[in-house]
Design a protein around this motif. Structure first.
Motif, mmCIF file in Angstrom:
data_model
loop_
_atom_site.group_PDB
_atom_site.id
_atom_site.type_symbol
_atom_site.label_atom_id
_atom_site.label_comp_id
_atom_site.label_asym_id
_atom_site.label_seq_id
_atom_site.Cartn_x
_atom_site.Cartn_y
_atom_site.Cartn_z
ATOM 1 N N UNK A 285 -0.181 42.532 -9.587
ATOM 2 C CA UNK A 285 0.834 41.576 -9.109
ATOM 3 C C UNK A 285 0.527 41.181 -7.665
ATOM 4 N N UNK A 286 -0.691 40.711 -7.447
ATOM 5 C CA UNK A 286 -1.170 40.447 -6.090
ATOM 6 C C UNK A 286 -1.603 39.006 -5.870
ATOM 7 N N UNK A 287 -1.396 38.132 -6.855
ATOM 8 C CA UNK A 287 -1.914 36.769 -6.741
ATOM 9 C C UNK A 287 -1.265 35.979 -5.614
ATOM 10 N N UNK A 288 -0.079 36.378 -5.166
ATOM 11 C CA UNK A 288 0.608 35.654 -4.103
ATOM 12 C C UNK A 288 0.354 36.207 -2.714
ATOM 13 N N UNK A 289 -0.676 37.041 -2.559
ATOM 14 C CA UNK A 289 -0.862 37.771 -1.311
ATOM 15 C C UNK A 289 -1.549 37.034 -0.184
ATOM 16 N N UNK A 290 -1.705 35.734 -0.274
ATOM 17 C CA UNK A 290 -2.367 34.990 0.789
ATOM 18 C C UNK A 290 -1.628 35.105 2.119
ATOM 19 N N UNK A 291 -2.358 35.391 3.189
ATOM 20 C CA UNK A 291 -1.708 35.643 4.476
ATOM 21 C C UNK A 291 -1.169 34.362 5.113
#
Length: 335
Positions: A285-291
């Motif tokens: 569940x990491x696809x939205x992790x853009x900084x």
């Protein structure tokens, strides 16, 4: 006016807050530290607040709402999330407070989808394996060019994914219950028309919210209708997929790969077959992790705060009707 932010967000985005201070809006900042201590004038109550990303992931959410709900004159909340289903939101709006949500993760999720599909199409693992074994080895691969994509859910995430896939000259069909007419797709269909489109799609992207209507959307019938060699991408919610049906489908030749970032149970159980399945690409569940989402969140909060002070319309303001209709499928992005 007292404004509630976290100590972390205040430090990370100090330039944005300094710009507001230089504009002389009479703002005073109440800063919530990681240990739950509130820094600022004693006995001050916030009138506005920014529910930044670190509140959700840093264990501060209960403390944040404790402060907000104890503030008798609190009138506006900016959330960093797209979802509007927290009971605290409902309580605040029932008191007359206004609220805005955000779609900060649509960009990184869309980039994740394109990267993941390219990785599968190009069979990039073969290059990585050859490099590790010091082998000079060529292989042919599929192109995104002229591939056909079916994107289920055309909210912020689905739309950003469509724009990027179109840049590769893919053909995009979008599925949405209530189209607006400006979706960046080549064709728009209703959920009822979706089964007829599945056999033509090389890539199927799930970007719809989890609702009673979308639960187990991807079932035996859905999977059996998919094109042989197609790729399924789920960046929505795990509840959209019948796991047992998907595992059975992966044993056949119909699906080339399932790219899964979300699951029915999270964290995913250590003994779940997805972990070791050769046709599953799994991320936590990491696809939205853009900084970049952090700066976008600060920009939105400060822009909306200026609008609030000037009496102008707010960006992404949530209505009480939205709180009541968040179960409409395909109406909003999933994250």
């Amino acid at each position: 006016m007292f404004a509630l932010v976290t100590e972390k967000a205040y430090g990370q985005h100090r330039s944005y807050f300094d710009a507001l201070d230089n504009e002389d809006h009479g703002l005073q900042w109440l800063r919530l530290a990681d240990d739950g201590v509130l820094h600022g004038p004693s006995n001050a109550h916030p009138e506005v607040g920014w529910l930044s990303s670190d509140v959700f992931f840093g264990g501060l959410i209960d403390r944040f709402f404790e402060i907000v709900e104890a503030a008798p004159e609190f009138r506006w909340l900016q959330s960093a999330a797209a979802g509007v289903d927290l009971k605290e939101y409902q309580r605040l709006m029932s008191r007359g407070a206004r609220m805005c949500n955000a779609h900060l993760t649509a960009i990184p999720i869309a980039e994740f989808v394109l990267r993941a599909v390219l990785d599968v199409f190009q069979d990039a693992g073969r290059w990585r394996a050859a490099q590790a074994e010091i082998r000079w080895e060529h292989h042919n691969f599929r192109e995104v060019w002229r591939s056909r994509w079916l994107i289920i859910g055309l909210g912020a995430i689905g739309a950003e994914t469509a724009r990027r896939a179109q840049a590769f000259e893919a053909h995009i069909t979008g599925v949405r219950r209530h189209p607006t007419g400006d979706e960046p797709v080549d064709a728009m269909i209703s959920p009822a028309e979706m089964p007829a489109a599945l056999p033509e799609a090389d890539v199927v992207v799930l970007a719809a919210p989890a609702t009673p209507e979308t639960e187990n959307l991807v079932d035996e019938n859905f999977l059996s209708a998919m094109k042989p060699g197609s790729v399924l991408v789920n960046i929505a919610r795990g509840k959209l997929v019948d796991d047992e049906a998907l595992l059975r489908a992966l044993e056949g030749d119909r699906l080339a790969t399932a790219i899964l970032d979300v699951f029915n149970t999270e964290p995913l159980e250590p003994d779940h077959p997805y972990w070791t399945h050769p046709k599953v690409v799994l991320t936590p569940h990491s696809s939205g992790g853009g900084i970049g989402r952090w700066d976008r969140g600060a920009e939105l909060f400060c822009d909306n705060l200026r609008r609030l002070l000037a009496g102008e319309p707010l960006v992404n303001e949530v209505s009480s009707m939205q709180l009541l209709t968040t179960d409409l499928p395909f109406a909003l992005g999933s994250q």
